[in-house]
Design a protein around this motif. Structure first.
Motif, PDB file in Angstrom:
ATOM      1  N   ILE A 144       0.826  -1.216   0.000  1.00 52.06           N
ATOM      2  CA  ILE A 144       0.000   0.000   0.000  1.00 52.06           C
ATOM      3  C   ILE A 144       0.858   1.264   0.000  1.00 52.06           C
ATOM      4  CG2 ILE A 144      -1.689   1.357   1.284  1.00 52.06           C
ATOM      5  CD1 ILE A 144      -2.930  -1.236   2.268  1.00 52.06           C
ATOM      6  N   GLU A 145       1.789   1.342   0.925  1.00 50.17           N
ATOM      7  CA  GLU A 145       2.526   2.590   1.127  1.00 50.17           C
ATOM      8  C   GLU A 145       3.694   2.768   0.151  1.00 50.17           C
ATOM      9  OE1 GLU A 145       1.160   4.618   2.956  1.00 50.17           O
ATOM     10  OE2 GLU A 145      -0.095   3.427   4.300  1.00 50.17           O
ATOM     11  N   ALA A 146       4.329   1.672  -0.243  1.00 50.29           N
ATOM     12  CA  ALA A 146       5.513   1.795  -1.098  1.00 50.29           C
ATOM     13  C   ALA A 146       5.234   1.484  -2.559  1.00 50.29           C
ATOM     14  CB  ALA A 146       6.623   0.863  -0.586  1.00 50.29           C
ATOM     15  N   PHE A 147       4.007   1.028  -2.877  1.00 49.25           N
ATOM     16  CA  PHE A 147       3.720   0.687  -4.268  1.00 49.25           C
ATOM     17  C   PHE A 147       2.365   1.201  -4.733  1.00 49.25           C
ATOM     18  CE2 PHE A 147       2.314  -2.514  -7.528  1.00 49.25           C
ATOM     19  CZ  PHE A 147       3.179  -2.092  -8.521  1.00 49.25           C
ATOM     20  N   TYR A 148       1.284   0.739  -4.145  1.00 46.65           N
ATOM     21  CA  TYR A 148      -0.051   1.078  -4.668  1.00 46.65           C
ATOM     22  C   TYR A 148      -0.320   2.584  -4.654  1.00 46.65           C
ATOM     23  CZ  TYR A 148      -5.083   1.309  -5.272  1.00 46.65           C
ATOM     24  OH  TYR A 148      -6.332   1.631  -5.739  1.00 46.65           O
ATOM     25  N   ASN A 149      -0.151   3.232  -3.527  1.00 46.44           N
ATOM     26  CA  ASN A 149      -0.466   4.664  -3.423  1.00 46.44           C
ATOM     27  C   ASN A 149       0.520   5.561  -4.156  1.00 46.44           C
ATOM     28  OD1 ASN A 149      -2.828   4.486  -1.937  1.00 46.44           O
ATOM     29  ND2 ASN A 149      -1.827   4.807   0.036  1.00 46.44           N
ATOM     30  N   THR A 150       1.764   5.121  -4.280  1.00 45.15           N
ATOM     31  CA  THR A 150       2.820   6.016  -4.742  1.00 45.15           C
ATOM     32  C   THR A 150       3.414   5.675  -6.102  1.00 45.15           C
ATOM     33  OG1 THR A 150       4.405   4.674  -3.496  1.00 45.15           O
ATOM     34  CG2 THR A 150       3.497   6.612  -2.391  1.00 45.15           C
ATOM     35  N   VAL A 151       3.323   4.416  -6.514  1.00 42.07           N
ATOM     36  CA  VAL A 151       3.999   3.983  -7.738  1.00 42.07           C
ATOM     37  C   VAL A 151       3.045   3.374  -8.761  1.00 42.07           C
ATOM     38  CG1 VAL A 151       5.755   2.423  -8.690  1.00 42.07           C
ATOM     39  CG2 VAL A 151       6.167   3.580  -6.501  1.00 42.07           C
ATOM     40  N   ARG A 152       2.173   2.491  -8.331  1.00 44.23           N
ATOM     41  CA  ARG A 152       1.333   1.718  -9.263  1.00 44.23           C
ATOM     42  C   ARG A 152       0.393   2.629 -10.049  1.00 44.23           C
ATOM     43  NH1 ARG A 152      -3.368  -0.795 -10.376  1.00 44.23           N
ATOM     44  NH2 ARG A 152      -3.277  -2.994 -11.028  1.00 44.23           N
ATOM     45  N   ILE A 153       0.489   2.579 -11.360  1.00 40.78           N
ATOM     46  CA  ILE A 153      -0.373   3.427 -12.189  1.00 40.78           C
ATOM     47  C   ILE A 153      -1.770   2.808 -12.295  1.00 40.78           C
ATOM     48  CG2 ILE A 153       1.530   4.444 -13.456  1.00 40.78           C
ATOM     49  CD1 ILE A 153       1.013   2.506 -15.722  1.00 40.78           C
ATOM     50  N   HIS A 154      -2.759   3.673 -12.476  1.00 43.22           N
ATOM     51  CA  HIS A 154      -4.162   3.264 -12.477  1.00 43.22           C
ATOM     52  C   HIS A 154      -4.839   3.908 -13.681  1.00 43.22           C
ATOM     53  CE1 HIS A 154      -8.147   2.276 -11.058  1.00 43.22           C
ATOM     54  NE2 HIS A 154      -7.689   1.826  -9.896  1.00 43.22           N
ATOM     55  N   SER A 155      -5.594   3.131 -14.424  1.00 42.50           N
ATOM     56  CA  SER A 155      -6.267   3.678 -15.605  1.00 42.50           C
ATOM     57  C   SER A 155      -7.224   4.798 -15.227  1.00 42.50           C
ATOM     58  CB  SER A 155      -7.021   2.563 -16.346  1.00 42.50           C
ATOM     59  OG  SER A 155      -7.955   1.929 -15.484  1.00 42.50           O
ATOM     60  N   HIS A 156      -7.878   4.693 -14.072  1.00 43.03           N
ATOM     61  CA  HIS A 156      -8.787   5.748 -13.609  1.00 43.03           C
ATOM     62  C   HIS A 156      -8.044   7.074 -13.430  1.00 43.03           C
ATOM     63  CE1 HIS A 156     -11.759   7.878 -11.142  1.00 43.03           C
ATOM     64  NE2 HIS A 156     -10.768   8.133 -10.294  1.00 43.03           N
ATOM     65  N   CYS A 157      -6.778   7.005 -13.060  1.00 42.58           N
ATOM     66  CA  CYS A 157      -5.971   8.200 -12.785  1.00 42.58           C
ATOM     67  C   CYS A 157      -5.174   8.656 -14.009  1.00 42.58           C
ATOM     68  CB  CYS A 157      -5.018   7.926 -11.622  1.00 42.58           C
ATOM     69  SG  CYS A 157      -5.847   7.434 -10.097  1.00 42.58           S
ATOM     70  N   GLY A 158      -5.592   8.242 -15.200  1.00 41.40           N
ATOM     71  CA  GLY A 158      -4.848   8.616 -16.394  1.00 41.40           C
ATOM     72  C   GLY A 158      -3.469   8.000 -16.413  1.00 41.40           C
ATOM     73  N   TYR A 159      -3.387   6.767 -15.942  1.00 41.35           N
ATOM     74  CA  TYR A 159      -2.128   6.022 -15.861  1.00 41.35           C
ATOM     75  C   TYR A 159      -1.084   6.771 -15.023  1.00 41.35           C
ATOM     76  CZ  TYR A 159      -4.067   2.722 -19.159  1.00 41.35           C
ATOM     77  OH  TYR A 159      -4.878   1.783 -19.751  1.00 41.35           O
ATOM     78  N   ARG A 160      -1.578   7.291 -13.902  1.00 46.23           N
ATOM     79  CA  ARG A 160      -0.713   7.829 -12.857  1.00 46.23           C
ATOM     80  C   ARG A 160      -1.030   7.100 -11.560  1.00 46.23           C
ATOM     81  NH1 ARG A 160      -2.378  13.967 -13.668  1.00 46.23           N
ATOM     82  NH2 ARG A 160      -4.219  12.874 -14.452  1.00 46.23           N
ATOM     83  N   SER A 161      -0.158   7.225 -10.579  1.00 42.96           N
ATOM     84  CA  SER A 161      -0.445   6.640  -9.285  1.00 42.96           C
ATOM     85  C   SER A 161      -1.503   7.498  -8.567  1.00 42.96           C
ATOM     86  CB  SER A 161       0.818   6.567  -8.444  1.00 42.96           C
ATOM     87  OG  SER A 161       1.239   7.864  -8.081  1.00 42.96           O
ATOM     88  N   PRO A 162      -2.246   6.937  -7.602  1.00 41.96           N
ATOM     89  CA  PRO A 162      -3.209   7.748  -6.866  1.00 41.96           C
ATOM     90  C   PRO A 162      -2.591   8.989  -6.213  1.00 41.96           C
ATOM     91  CG  PRO A 162      -3.610   5.431  -6.441  1.00 41.96           C
ATOM     92  CD  PRO A 162      -2.342   5.504  -7.240  1.00 41.96           C
ATOM     93  N   GLY A 163      -1.371   8.837  -5.679  1.00 41.79           N
ATOM     94  CA  GLY A 163      -0.710   9.985  -5.054  1.00 41.79           C
ATOM     95  C   GLY A 163      -0.429  11.097  -6.054  1.00 41.79           C
ATOM     96  N   LYS A 164       0.091  10.743  -7.233  1.00 42.58           N
ATOM     97  CA  LYS A 164       0.375  11.752  -8.248  1.00 42.58           C
ATOM     98  C   LYS A 164      -0.914  12.352  -8.808  1.00 42.58           C
ATOM     99  CE  LYS A 164       4.880  10.023  -9.725  1.00 42.58           C
ATOM    100  NZ  LYS A 164       5.690   9.443 -10.841  1.00 42.58           N
ATOM    101  N   TYR A 165      -1.947  11.555  -8.905  1.00 45.03           N
ATOM    102  CA  TYR A 165      -3.228  12.049  -9.415  1.00 45.03           C
ATOM    103  C   TYR A 165      -3.792  13.128  -8.492  1.00 45.03           C
ATOM    104  CZ  TYR A 165      -8.005  11.894 -11.285  1.00 45.03           C
ATOM    105  OH  TYR A 165      -9.232  12.222 -11.842  1.00 45.03           O
TER     106      TYR A 165
END
Length: 290
Positions: free
Chosen positions: A268-289
């Protein structure tokens, strides 16, 4: 096959030269393999074309992104990451490269269990109506509990997601299904986001989310609930719990609570929220979005 033979012969010749040993009798080796000396010499003098160099560069970049994602990303996400770095490549091209490299998105299936419906859940309303596209952060949260297996028995992950960015804004890992773990997650979310405006918080109808203590913890929020036996009303948090299991936890033999906690924290803290890109977020991570 012939090219592989040439490469093997050249590699062995270089190794022996570097080690100061007697030079390999390349002619004898090529004669045994049925390959001409002229063909071998032509191979050694060959300069890769621009197209071949570009192809090798793309395959190397795909391999790097694939490894950095813990072998999770498929062709669409890898193509999106390459475009973010200035490349011009389609998902189909990446898929062809990946097929040639014999790599693909890896995950394991898992068994899903859900919480029991509350005996006090009649009359609960769902105003979210599967509207998973709020226009600002902290307009709508969703929350749920999922079971995680360890060698010492189940532990229970309670998560809260902001639907605007799909970011996990708080989570707790409990050793029981007691309501206190859900309440801890709510208090952490409130402290993290410093909410000043009313928001919708959506959950299923489990007893942890319909009890009096939960009502007190979410005072000032609009509590809304999924329809009975309808997990699609809470699809986003259900999807996240599916992701963390198939992309990450299912690859480990989780020994105990401490091991499970470390793995959940890392995902969660080192990958999903900060690194893993998401199609909903325009292929950005939730944190960057956000």
């Amino acid at each position: 096959m012939t090219q592989a033979i040439f490469q093997a012969a050249e590699s062995e010749e270089k190794r022996l030269k570097e080690e100061g040993k007697r030079r390999l009798n390349v002619s004898g080796v090529l004669r045994i393999l049925g390959v001409s000396r002229s063909g071998y010499n032509a191979f050694r003098k060959h300069t890769p074309s621009a197209g071949q160099m570009k192809r090798e560069q793309r395959m190397a970049e795909i391999g790097t992104i694939y490894e950095e994602s813990h072998e999770i990303y498929g062709a669409p996400k890898i193509a999106a990451k390459m475009r973010q770095k200035g490349g011009n490549v389609s998902g189909r091209s990446v898929w062809k490269y990946m097929r040639e490299m014999e790599i693909r998105a890896c995950y394991r299936k898992h068994k899903t269990r859900t919480t029991r419906d509350s005996d006090f859940s009649s009359g609960l309303k769902n105003i979210l109506n599967r509207d998973f596209q709020p226009q600002r952060p902290d307009a709508a949260w969703c929350t749920d509990i999922t079971y995680l297996w360890t060698c010492e028995g189940f532990v229970y992950l309670a998560s809260i997601m902001d639907l605007y960015s799909r970011k996990i804004i708080s989570w707790t890992l409990g050793e029981t299904l007691e309501t206190k773990w859900v309440l801890d997650a709510v208090e952490k979310a409130k402290a993290e986001r410093r909410v000043t405006q009313p928001l919708v918080i959506h959950s299923d109808r489990g007893v942890q989310y319909t009890c009096r203590d939960y009502g007190e913890a979410t005072k000032g929020m609009e509590r809304r609930y999924s329809a009975k036996a309808c997990p699609w009303d809470n699809a986003c948090i259900e999807s996240f719990h599916s992701l963390i299991k198939r992309e990450w936890l299912s690859w480990f033999r989780i020994t105990d609570y401490s091991h499970a906690y470390r793995l959940v924290f890392e995902y969660i803290e080192a990958f999903y929220n900060t690194v893993r890109i998401h199609s909903h977020c325009g292929y950005r991570s939730p944190g960057k979005y956000e």
